[in-house]
Design a protein around this motif. Structure first.
Motif, PDB file in Angstrom:
ATOM      1  N   PHE A 163       0.876  -1.165   0.000  1.00  0.00           N
ATOM      2  CA  PHE A 163       0.000   0.000   0.000  1.00  0.00           C
ATOM      3  C   PHE A 163       0.915   1.218   0.000  1.00  0.00           C
ATOM      4  CE2 PHE A 163      -3.008  -2.980   2.264  1.00  0.00           C
ATOM      5  CZ  PHE A 163      -3.861  -3.140   1.175  1.00  0.00           C
ATOM      6  N   ALA A 164       0.563   2.232  -0.777  1.00  0.00           N
ATOM      7  CA  ALA A 164       1.534   3.286  -1.076  1.00  0.00           C
ATOM      8  C   ALA A 164       1.385   4.534  -0.214  1.00  0.00           C
ATOM      9  CB  ALA A 164       1.448   3.656  -2.554  1.00  0.00           C
ATOM     10  N   ARG A 171       7.278  11.554  -0.099  1.00  0.00           N
ATOM     11  CA  ARG A 171       7.305  12.645  -1.077  1.00  0.00           C
ATOM     12  C   ARG A 171       6.968  13.979  -0.415  1.00  0.00           C
ATOM     13  NH1 ARG A 171       8.216  14.302  -6.589  1.00  0.00           N
ATOM     14  NH2 ARG A 171       7.122  16.295  -6.744  1.00  0.00           N
ATOM     15  N   TYR A 172       5.956  13.973   0.421  1.00  0.00           N
ATOM     16  CA  TYR A 172       5.541  15.210   1.095  1.00  0.00           C
ATOM     17  C   TYR A 172       6.670  15.768   1.954  1.00  0.00           C
ATOM     18  CZ  TYR A 172       2.347  18.424   3.536  1.00  0.00           C
ATOM     19  OH  TYR A 172       1.728  19.535   4.035  1.00  0.00           O
ATOM     20  N   LEU A 173       7.377  14.878   2.650  1.00  0.00           N
ATOM     21  CA  LEU A 173       8.460  15.310   3.540  1.00  0.00           C
ATOM     22  C   LEU A 173       9.795  15.451   2.822  1.00  0.00           C
ATOM     23  CD1 LEU A 173       7.631  13.046   6.633  1.00  0.00           C
ATOM     24  CD2 LEU A 173       7.062  15.474   6.311  1.00  0.00           C
ATOM     25  N   TYR A 239      -4.454   6.927  -5.487  1.00  0.00           N
ATOM     26  CA  TYR A 239      -3.220   7.635  -5.148  1.00  0.00           C
ATOM     27  C   TYR A 239      -2.957   8.805  -6.094  1.00  0.00           C
ATOM     28  CZ  TYR A 239      -2.415   3.419  -2.394  1.00  0.00           C
ATOM     29  OH  TYR A 239      -2.541   2.395  -1.513  1.00  0.00           O
ATOM     30  N   ASN A 240      -3.280   8.625  -7.378  1.00  0.00           N
ATOM     31  CA  ASN A 240      -3.038   9.700  -8.335  1.00  0.00           C
ATOM     32  C   ASN A 240      -3.884  10.928  -8.034  1.00  0.00           C
ATOM     33  OD1 ASN A 240      -1.075   8.330  -9.776  1.00  0.00           O
ATOM     34  ND2 ASN A 240      -2.523   7.427 -11.201  1.00  0.00           N
ATOM     35  N   ALA A 241      -5.077  10.710  -7.475  1.00  0.00           N
ATOM     36  CA  ALA A 241      -5.898  11.854  -7.074  1.00  0.00           C
ATOM     37  C   ALA A 241      -5.188  12.673  -5.994  1.00  0.00           C
ATOM     38  CB  ALA A 241      -7.263  11.368  -6.579  1.00  0.00           C
ATOM     39  N   LEU A 242      -4.533  11.992  -5.062  1.00  0.00           N
ATOM     40  CA  LEU A 242      -3.790  12.705  -4.015  1.00  0.00           C
ATOM     41  C   LEU A 242      -2.525  13.348  -4.581  1.00  0.00           C
ATOM     42  CD1 LEU A 242      -4.059  10.448  -0.835  1.00  0.00           C
ATOM     43  CD2 LEU A 242      -5.617  12.155  -1.734  1.00  0.00           C
ATOM     44  N   CYS A 243      -1.879  12.667  -5.524  1.00  0.00           N
ATOM     45  CA  CYS A 243      -0.699  13.252  -6.161  1.00  0.00           C
ATOM     46  C   CYS A 243      -1.059  14.574  -6.831  1.00  0.00           C
ATOM     47  CB  CYS A 243      -0.107  12.286  -7.182  1.00  0.00           C
ATOM     48  SG  CYS A 243       0.721  10.850  -6.458  1.00  0.00           S
ATOM     49  N   SER A 255       5.421   6.576 -10.741  1.00  0.00           N
ATOM     50  CA  SER A 255       6.742   7.204 -10.831  1.00  0.00           C
ATOM     51  C   SER A 255       7.342   7.419  -9.441  1.00  0.00           C
ATOM     52  CB  SER A 255       6.651   8.541 -11.570  1.00  0.00           C
ATOM     53  OG  SER A 255       6.285   8.335 -12.914  1.00  0.00           O
ATOM     54  N   LEU A 256       6.506   7.753  -8.463  1.00  0.00           N
ATOM     55  CA  LEU A 256       7.011   7.910  -7.092  1.00  0.00           C
ATOM     56  C   LEU A 256       7.548   6.593  -6.554  1.00  0.00           C
ATOM     57  CD1 LEU A 256       4.395  10.282  -5.381  1.00  0.00           C
ATOM     58  CD2 LEU A 256       6.614  10.854  -6.373  1.00  0.00           C
ATOM     59  N   ILE A 257       6.845   5.498  -6.836  1.00  0.00           N
ATOM     60  CA  ILE A 257       7.325   4.185  -6.411  1.00  0.00           C
ATOM     61  C   ILE A 257       8.656   3.864  -7.085  1.00  0.00           C
ATOM     62  CG2 ILE A 257       6.867   1.701  -6.591  1.00  0.00           C
ATOM     63  CD1 ILE A 257       3.894   2.354  -6.145  1.00  0.00           C
TER      64      ILE A 257
END
Length: 551
Positions: A163-164, A171-173, A239-243, A255-257
């Motif tokens: 789970f990502a 990424r946020y930090l 997850y893309n919605a949050l990105c 891409s983050l993974i």
């Protein structure tokens, strides 16, 4: 009188010099974003070892967490509330899901059952990913929490990308990211970063070996397509919605993974099929395994009472209470017909036909029992932790896979001749009894598993020590970007060199068209041209000859 040589002082100086040259990592701060259930069991091994080395560990958990305790001696925790109605991390939810999956699989031979099974699976996965995203939103919207996390100045984020949520937090930090991984949100982790030809690399759920015939390749392609569907329509959209909301429209979860600094892969190629890999993948399969210790007195007494026949142990992992009563009765009937003693981790109603040779326990020291010299076989569901412990101690397996990756794990052992795998939905007591007798009596299975055990142990460095070194390596160097390929930043057509192929094809076509055009022009020129014969060009040609020529 000659004084004694100061050996102790000399030894201390040598040790000090050696210590200076050894890579060191001061006490660091690590933020851990784990997955609950069996995934936490192996993550907790790493957390304990990191704490023992002096690192400060902070673990993010949900308030309804199943296995991850709020208070522990080796970490501090941050508990995040989940929205009301979301209970994917409860034991009851997973047990209910297992029962539903087993019910559908009874008709697995039909296309309709296949569709229903995957529809249920996709629905559960989508709900699980949605819940994780809700947990992340709760964190991101708590400005004081995020400020505290930023002010703590963590050195890295250690997370399980099944789970990502941890990927988004890293990424946020803006922190280096280390994965404790085998599975990501779309399937097996290698497929995200390493070349993975499906002609010889099995995909999640395909249940095929690495040497495939035509039908098996077609099945592998089908499941690869299902993985693409899960990525596109089931998991990534959450997850893309949050990105897009927090990082901008150019960022996506895949891409983050792929941008993780280090992948601590829970794989050993003694168990896994050979495949291409990448420099930032570190293999630590079996890192949780350790030598057996003494059993509690009451268990030791029971084990010793088995005499020359030895014992069988059975555990179906964290989902043990999800088995239907009729199935546990069949298992009990098979055990009752064996001369071996059986230790069975069982939660729920006591089977009505339980034999005198079978001991039911709610918990058992699985590693210590597998390492006991009287253990003859292991009846298991095929979870990664249990598989590697069985390999480490050289105990053959009778497999009863239930859900997820358990089928694929046991197929790998069956191909190597170290396991016998049964279909749990069509199991009867005779099938289990025959399989157990085969594994117990035929030395083929134990010999093969003990060979795997020797290969697994024959390493220059223990898997756990390897994992700890590389975690501290990332901390010392503020990441490991030099080990990471940047191919994930390429468009798919560039990655597969389709742009080069297009240019070359265009050049070839242009050359062919040019050649054709030249030939046609020359042909046209030849057809319109006429010979220009005159007297001046040939003074010896008479007028009549010229006339005859044109006639």
């Amino acid at each position: 009188m000659v004084g004694r040589f100061p050996w102790k002082i000399c030894s201390a100086l040598i040790l000090a010099l050696l210590t200076i040259n050894m890579p060191c990592c001061n006490s660091g701060k690590i933020l851990v974003f784990p997955i609950d259930g069996s995934h936490w069991v192996n993550m907790n091994f790493i957390v304990r070892e990191l704490h023992a080395k002096g690192h400060n560990i902070t673990v993010v958990r949900s308030m309804s967490s199943w296995y991850i305790k709020e208070k522990a001696a080796h970490y501090t925790s941050i508990s995040i509330p989940l929205p009301e109605g979301i209970n994917i991390e409860s034991e009851e939810f997973m047990a209910s899901f297992l029962r539903r999956m087993l019910e559908i699989r009874r008709g697995e031979g039909s296309p309709l059952a296949f569709i229903i099974l995957h529809r249920e699976l996709f629905s559960m996965l989508s709900e699980a990913h949605r819940a994780v995203c809700q947990m992340v939103v709760t964190m991101f919207e708590d400005q004081q929490l995020m400020k505290n996390l930023q002010d703590t100045h963590f050195d890295l984020v250690l997370t399980d990308p099944g789970f990502a949520g941890g990927v988004l937090v890293a990424r946020y930090l803006q922190l280096p990211m280390v994965f404790n991984v085998r599975w990501i949100i779309t399937g097996e982790g290698h497929f995200a970063i390493a070349p993975s030809p499906i002609s010889y690399i099995p995909t999640l759920g395909s249940r095929v070996p690495d040497k495939m015939d035509l039908v098996q390749k077609a099945k592998n392609m089908l499941h690869y397509g299902l993985g693409l569907y899960i990525d596109r329509f089931v998991s990534s959209p959450h997850y893309n919605a949050l990105c897009a909301r927090y990082f901008g429209p150019d960022v996506d979860i895949y891409s983050l993974i792929q941008s993780a600094d280090l992948w601590l892969m829970r794989v050993d190629f003694v168990f896994e099929f050979p495949r291409p890999t990448m420099p930032n993948i570190v293999y630590m399969g079996g890192f949780q395994c350790q030598p057996a210790t003494s059993l509690p007195p009451e268990l030791e007494e029971f084990v010793e009472s088995s005499g020359e026949h030895g014992i069988i142990i059975m555990s179906l992992g964290t989902l043990v209470n999800g088995l239907p009563t009729e199935l546990t009765d069949k298992i009990a009937t098979a055990f009752a017909q064996l001369p071996q003693k059986v230790i069975w981790r069982h939660i729920g109603n006591r089977p009505s036909n339980l034999g005198n040779n079978t001991l039911l326990v709610k918990w058992m020291p699985q590693n210590d029992l597998l390492g006991h010299p009287k253990t003859r076989a292991f009846v298991a569901h095929g979870g990664t932790n249990g598989v590697y412990e069985a390999i480490y101690h050289g105990v053959p397996i009778v497999g009863l896979p239930l859900i997820f990756d358990q089928f694929d794990n046991l197929i790998r052992l069956q191909v190597r001749g170290a396991a016998k795998v049964l279909e749990v939905t069509t199991l009867d007591s005779g099938d289990l009894l025959h399989a157990l007798q085969e594994v117990l009596r035929d030395p083929f299975y134990r010999r093969n598993m003990q060979r795997l055990s020797r290969l697994h142990r024959d390493q220059p460095i223990k898997p756990m020590d390897n994992a700890l070194f590389w975690i501290e390596y990332v901390m010392r160097n503020k990441g490991a970007a030099h080990l990471r390929t940047e191919s994930y930043k390429m468009p798919w057509y560039v990655y597969h060199c389709l742009d080069v192929i297009a240019v070359l094809l265009a050049a070839v076509v242009a050359c062919l068209l040019a050649i054709i055009a030249v030939c046609r022009l020359q042909s046209l020129h030849s057809s319109h041209s006429t010979p220009n014969i005159s007297r001046s060009s040939n003074p010896h040609l008479k007028n009549s000859q010229v006339l005859n020529y044109y006639q």
